[in-house]
Design an enzyme around this catalytic site. Sequence first.
Site, short mmCIF file in Angstrom:
data_model
loop_
_atom_site.label_atom_id
_atom_site.label_comp_id
_atom_site.label_asym_id
_atom_site.label_seq_id
_atom_site.Cartn_x
_atom_site.Cartn_y
_atom_site.Cartn_z
N GLN A 167 3.91 -0.08 17.33
CA GLN A 167 3.90 0.75 16.13
C GLN A 167 4.67 2.05 16.37
OE1 GLN A 167 2.66 -0.20 13.18
NE2 GLN A 167 3.73 1.65 12.54
N HIS A 203 8.52 2.51 15.73
CA HIS A 203 9.12 2.55 14.39
C HIS A 203 9.89 3.84 14.13
CE1 HIS A 203 8.23 -1.04 12.22
NE2 HIS A 203 6.96 -1.02 12.60
N GLU A 260 -2.79 1.63 7.41
CA GLU A 260 -1.86 0.62 6.90
C GLU A 260 -2.12 -0.71 7.62
OE1 GLU A 260 2.17 1.31 8.09
OE2 GLU A 260 2.99 -0.18 6.71
N HIS A 261 -2.13 -0.66 8.96
CA HIS A 261 -2.45 -1.85 9.75
C HIS A 261 -3.74 -1.59 10.50
CE1 HIS A 261 2.04 -1.70 9.61
NE2 HIS A 261 1.87 -2.97 9.25
N ASP A 273 4.10 -8.50 10.74
CA ASP A 273 5.36 -7.79 10.46
C ASP A 273 6.48 -8.77 10.17
OD1 ASP A 273 4.22 -5.36 10.80
OD2 ASP A 273 4.93 -5.04 12.85
N HIS A 297 -9.50 2.20 -37.37
CA HIS A 297 -9.84 1.08 -36.49
C HIS A 297 -10.98 0.28 -37.11
CE1 HIS A 297 -7.50 3.23 -33.53
NE2 HIS A 297 -7.66 2.25 -32.67
#
Length: 787
Positions: free
Chosen positions: A255, A258, A322-323, A356, A415
């Site tokens: 990770q 990245h 996220e993960h 991924d 209405h």
Amino acid sequence: MQIFKYPDIRQLPAILQRPLRDEESLERTVSTILQQVKSSGDEALRELTLRFDGVVVDSFKFPEDAWAAALDAVPQDLQAAIQQAAGNIRTFHAAQREQFTPLETMPGVRCWRKSVPIEKVGLYIPGGTAPLFSTVLMLGIPARLAGCRDIVLCTPPGPGGQINPAILYAAKVAGITSVYTLGGAQAIAAMAYGTQSIPRVHKLFGPGNRYVTAAKMLVQQEGLAIDMPAGPSEVLVFADDTCIPAFVASDLLAQAEHDTDSQVVLLTTSDRVLQEVLDEVAVQLWSLPRQKMLQAALSNSLAILLDSRETVLQAINWYAPEHLILACEDPDVLAEQVENAGSVFLGNFTPESAGDYASGTNHTLPTSGFARSYSGVSLDSFVKKITFQQISGQGLAALGPAIVTLASAEQLPAHASSVSLRLQHLAAAEGNPEAPIEPIADPGRLLRPNIRQLKPYSSARSEFKGSAPVMLDANENAADLHGDALNRYPDPLQTALKDKIAALKGLTPANVFLGNGSDEAIDLLFRLFCIPGEDEVITCPPTYGMYQVQADIHGTPVRQVPLDEQFDLRPEEILQASSARSKLLFLCSPNNPTANLLSAHKIEWLLRRFPGMVVIDEAYADYSGAPSWASRLAEFPNLVVLQTFSKAWALAGLRLGMAFAVPEVIGYFNKVKYPYNISTPAQRKLLQALEPERVALQVQDAVAERTRLSAALENLPGVQKVFPSQANFLLVRFGQAAEVFRYLRENGVIVRDRTREPGCSGCLRTTVGTAAENDRLLELLTKIKQD
Ligand code: PMP
């Protein structure tokens, strides 16, 4: 990594805070880029690409003839790996297709939903040092599966101005052909606004650096849809004593590689594991490239020792990673309790990298805590879901009152009335609300197929509509032997008459058919709509006998639905008796021989529901004062109104009757009528005799005479009942009808014996004659007892 051991649980949110970033100066830079692209299009794109990528690009679209060579450059093993990953991604996303079966939320209230692809989508694929061809698969495959029509892919040029061939290969595997060499915020701007060479899209997808992300946020503020707000990628690993520390360390480093601002978080309940993982990180880091980036990312990162799985779970749900990797005992039990995460990886053999790249799930996931409220990209991201509903009369009758209550409570009276109006309509219709309440829109559908295809007889005169100084088209005798121009055929379309009649009735000439009496129109209705032996008609006896006679002539079975005790319609029974084969419903109002008007609301109810043509015979309407149904033609294409000149107009000897209908139906009448069905003398006479004022006055006299006769009859000893009349005749019930009838005939007065009609036992029908004729009738009826 920053290490925390058994921190106070109240401090966890502060510890897990993501690093803050300076977005403001970025936003300014990016909005300048957006403006530039918006105003200068391709020219701005060229300049920005030169400035940021150092590359001169002439044409942004990747040329068709360059594909083959680019694809060849991708090594075989990479091609195979991309194919394998694509297969899994396709399988997983295809399974997300929704099959929504329409359902009834309550009886008669049918609701359903349909997924419709977003027509044009734009995919941004980062390039440069880490070309994310995996993202091409992750976005391109679901876009294709969803059915998006235009898929535009932008990716920045590499150092030599080239696109990485693996990106092109993945695009081809995903089925994308529109690839553009364009990166950064300018690519987002181009797809958001459209330029000379880049098409504008409706939704943008894809990760990118901070500039790309800022550009997506800015165009979103301008109304363009984006996949999700994006921040630096992140992973949270929970590792307990059952983990393999080397694996955990490798996931953290994966990770961290990245980006410098990637964040990794290790949670553990074991001091031993904490130490061993940190040691492993140090060892593995040493052998990896991108050292600087990894170091920077790790310095943002956290390793936290916690006292229990419960605390870990709290931390996970608070951080919303996220993960999320669960390298722990019974990961599936814990996974069930996870509430906030983008994607979860269970067990020692499920590295994040699987998701991924290749397992099938999507890797475009919510970061920065957005997993609390956002999902990752899926097939749903590429579709809109349209909802539908259809409510039957019965459904609205049940649901409507609640809607009215809700709308009134919200003080939205319009209405409320949109519902109450319909409820009133249903109540007025008094009956089967489940029946369709739309009139037949297309009478052509009811026509006999041979009539639909019929090429009608056509005279030259109707083809060119008129006359000319020399008429040599119809083989008449050119000599006017009798001096009245009767040597010539009459106007087949009776144009002058129809103009006058239409003006009189408030219709257009195209609404009018003229026949040899309205009886001709009845005959033609059978010819038009009833396949002999197959179709049916409905009548409501006692009524005008010609409907039955014409049905018999045309070999058409009649279903009889008798009138009720008040001589009014039974609409529900009529509908029950009808089928798709029921082509005509004859309603006579005022009815012959009962002399009453049929209820207007029942007629309207039937007009909205009857599956065939509704014929309303108004032969006696002039005596009733009721409005003609002809004024409702625009609403009911299935309506035919019959009127005649034989009654109030005092022209029975001319034989002239009318049918009023929508022009389409009048066109059908004209197709099957005899070409010259109205003689010249009849046309001439009617043109002179169309004096409505005179007729109206005479009608008043006739109505007065009707009242006198009726009152006189009621006082006669043998008379049981004189039925109220809206016509120019009276239905009278006698104690000894047969004898009365015979006695009158023997004495030179003929009336109609209706005793055998349903509901008419003992009834004779007498026309309202002149005063002298009526007096003669009354005289005989007074005398009958004495004789
Ligand atoms: N409809 C009804 C109800 C009638 O009673 C009659 C004639 N008695 C007709 C139509 C036929 O009229 P026309 O003379 O126009 O053929």
